[in-house]
Scaffold this active site. Structure first.
Site, short mmCIF file in Angstrom:
data_model
loop_
_atom_site.label_atom_id
_atom_site.label_comp_id
_atom_site.label_asym_id
_atom_site.label_seq_id
_atom_site.Cartn_x
_atom_site.Cartn_y
_atom_site.Cartn_z
CG HIS A 2 -3.69 3.84 11.42
ND1 HIS A 2 -3.04 2.73 11.90
CD2 HIS A 2 -4.51 3.41 10.44
CE1 HIS A 2 -3.45 1.67 11.21
NE2 HIS A 2 -4.35 2.06 10.32
CD GLU A 14 -8.76 1.68 10.45
OE1 GLU A 14 -8.88 1.22 9.32
OE2 GLU A 14 -7.68 2.09 10.91
C1 PEP Z 1 -5.78 0.01 8.31
O1 PEP Z 1 -4.66 -0.21 8.77
O2 PEP Z 1 -6.24 1.16 8.31
C2 PEP Z 1 -6.53 -1.12 7.76
C3 PEP Z 1 -7.83 -1.02 7.70
O3 PEP Z 1 -5.80 -2.21 7.37
P1 PEP Z 1 -6.35 -3.57 6.70
O4 PEP Z 1 -7.43 -3.22 5.72
O5 PEP Z 1 -5.14 -4.15 6.00
O6 PEP Z 1 -6.85 -4.43 7.79
#
Ligand code: PEP
Length: 250
Positions: free
Chosen positions: A97, A166
């Site tokens: 992450h 992400e």
């Molecule tokens: C995450 O930290 O994995 C994430 C997707 O956070 P958010 O949905 O709050 O942007």
């Protein structure tokens, strides 16, 4: 099969199991659930044992948010090995992450975590993503390729890995990529991995994460190649999490 994965980060106390019971009740009555999607929730380490027992015979799976990269047991204060996680009846772990990368985890270490997690029969949800500057400099794909190639070393591994794209500029910011932008990235990641590991594109699973909520999920419904979502903030409320699934299948 699509995935809706909730990452609770540093959130939750024992009574937070109520959130999961509500999500589970929704899942049981949702007629879309059969074969269509899977729910995985990643609470903090403190809740793994309790949640794993409570939801053992439900359809909700529990994941850890990280794991240590070596040994079963050892002199590693404050750390938890994949072996210890697996022994709780857990079958998934997040790895890589961006919040952990920001505190020093590099691709090599992440690769070690992946291989130890897989050896201990945990499936891995591997997070990758570029930051704002890399995006501005049009480096997105080269960053993703580097993160993938330096941490995934074999085709055998890839089958057990769910990749969560992400972008850092999107996490917690309310900003999301456009449908076209995201589609292009997802397809490119699949093409790249297909070429590198000769694994069929349909066997490669890529999720999107970053400010997914009941509104933003609507933008992504039409992306066929997208295999689901990793949801941070909105996964801490059963209503918000359920609304995302409802809107996706509306
Ligand atoms: C995450 O930290 O994995 C994430 C997707 O956070 P958010 O949905 O709050 O942007």
């Amino acid at each position: 099969m699509r995935y809706f994965i909730g990452n609770w980060k540093m959130f939750g106390i024992p009574s937070s199991h109520k959130i999961l019971y509500k999500i589970n009740a929704f899942f049981k009555r949702d007629k879309n659930n059969k074969k269509k999607y899977k729910i995985i929730i990643a609470p903090p380490f403190t809740l793994l044992h309790d949640f794993s027992k409570r939801f053992k015979s439900s359809k909700i799976s529990i994941s850890s948010q990280n794991c240590y990269h070596k040994d079963f047991y050892g002199a590693h204060t404050g750390n938890i090995s994949p072996f210890m996680i697996k022994k709780l009846g857990i079958n998934y772990t997040l790895i890589g992450h961006s919040e952990n990368r920001a505190s020093g985890e590099n691709n090599k270490l992440i690769g070690e975590k992946i291989s130890l997690a897989l050896k201990n029969k945990l499936s891995v949800i591997l997070c990758i993503g570029e930051n704002k500057i890399e995006k501005r400099n049009k480096k997105t794909f080269s960053v993703l390729k580097k993160q993938l190639s330096q941490s995934i070393t074999s085709k055998k591994y890839l089958k057990k890995i769910i990749i969560a794209y992400e972008p850092l500029w999107s996490i917690g910011s309310g900003r999301v990529p456009s449908k076209n932008e995201l589609e292009k990235i997802i397809v490119n990641i699949k093409k790249y991995l297909n070429k590198k590991f000769r694994l069929k594109r349909k066997n490669i699973r890529i999720l999107y994460g970053g400010s997914v909520d009941k509104q933003s999920v609507l933008n992504f419904k039409a992306i066929n190649e997208l295999d689901g979502f990793l949801i941070g903030g909105a996964s801490k409320s059963s209503k918000n999490f359920i609304d995302i699934i409802k809107n996706f299948y509306k």
